[in-house]
Enzyme design. Structure first.
Site: not given
Ligand code: ADP
Length: 226
Positions: A17, A92, A131, A164, A175
């Site tokens: 994404k 999410r 990554r 990361r 996750r």
């Molecule tokens: P990925 O999709 O690869 O897990 P992201 O960078 O989108 O990585 O998100 C990393 C972390 O940030 C998630 O595991 C969560 O803890 C938090 N996070 C990101 N976006 C949201 C969201 N919309 N709602 C709740 N937590 C979020």
């Protein structure tokens, strides 16, 4: 300030994404809104928000809907979002999707364009643990599938590539579990409204970009804008 059209990229962690959202947002000339990037930025700046969300992210759990919605509302009020935006990692959860619907309606705009980047579990681990991100410009690489020309160095700006903190095997498992539980139901939420498109995200990054480019182009054609 009104939002003209929102594009949402759904899909599990590791679907690509972030990489795709950067490319497609650049292509369309709209801002790329990644809630993950926004929160990582808050963590690295040591703000109150960063202090609150840092430990949650470290565990691979989801941040509360209230915090996320507040952050998104503030960001969408910026003038650069007036012509549309591309969400990556948001919404999410169901409450976040409903919250976004209310915001879009209030702004006088129609349905979002939602794209699910679908990919099987087997590929996800490899993508996540491989990554690496540029510490300067944020460009994303993968040591297996999309390596930089020089190991550990960004092709674009020479920045150091870092892993990361939540890309370790144990946190990745959390996750993926959070995705299955809270986010996967959103595909049905949008499918039932007829706004969901599915893209096969198990192929190469360039092939995924081409498929996404076509979808976005079609959407532009229909509406005259994103
Ligand atoms: P990925 O999709 O690869 O897990 P992201 O960078 O989108 O990585 O998100 C990393 C972390 O940030 C998630 O595991 C969560 O803890 C938090 N996070 C990101 N976006 C949201 C969201 N919309 N709602 C709740 N937590 C979020």
């Amino acid at each position: 300030m009104a939002i003209r059209r929102a594009v949402i990229f759904l899909g599990p962690p590791g679907a690509g994404k972030g990489t795709q959202a950067k490319r497609i947002a650049r292509l369309c000339g709209v801002p790329h809104l990644s809630t993950g990037d926004m929160m990582r930025d808050a963590v690295s700046r040591g703000t109150d928000l960063g202090k609150a969300v840092g430990p949650i992210m470290q565990r691979g759990e989801l941040v509360s809907d209230d915090l996320v919605m507040k952050m998104i509302e503030e960001r969408l009020a910026q003038p650069d979002c007036a012509a549309g935006c591309l969400f990556d990692g948001f919404p999410r959860t169901l409450p976040q999707a409903e919250g976004l619907d209310r915001i879009l309606e209030r702004s006088g705009f129609g349905e979002p364009l939602v794209v699910d980047l679908a990919v099987g579990d087997d590929k996800l681990l490899r993508r996540l643990t491989g990554r690496r991100t540029c510490s300067v410009g944020g460009e994303i690489y993968n040591v297996y599938d999309l390596p930089p020309k020089v190991n550990g160095i960004c092709d674009n700006d020479g920045g150091k590539l870092v892993q990361r903190a939540d890309d370790t095997a144990e946190v990745v498992k959390q996750r993926l579990a959070a995705y299955e539980r809270a986010t996967k139901p959103l595909t049905e939420y949008y499918r039932s409204r007829g706004v969901l498109q599915v893209v096969d995200a198990s192929v190469s990054m360039d092939e995924i970009s081409r498929a996404l480019g076509e979808i976005v182009k079609c959407a532009e054609g229909r509406n005259g804008h994103l």
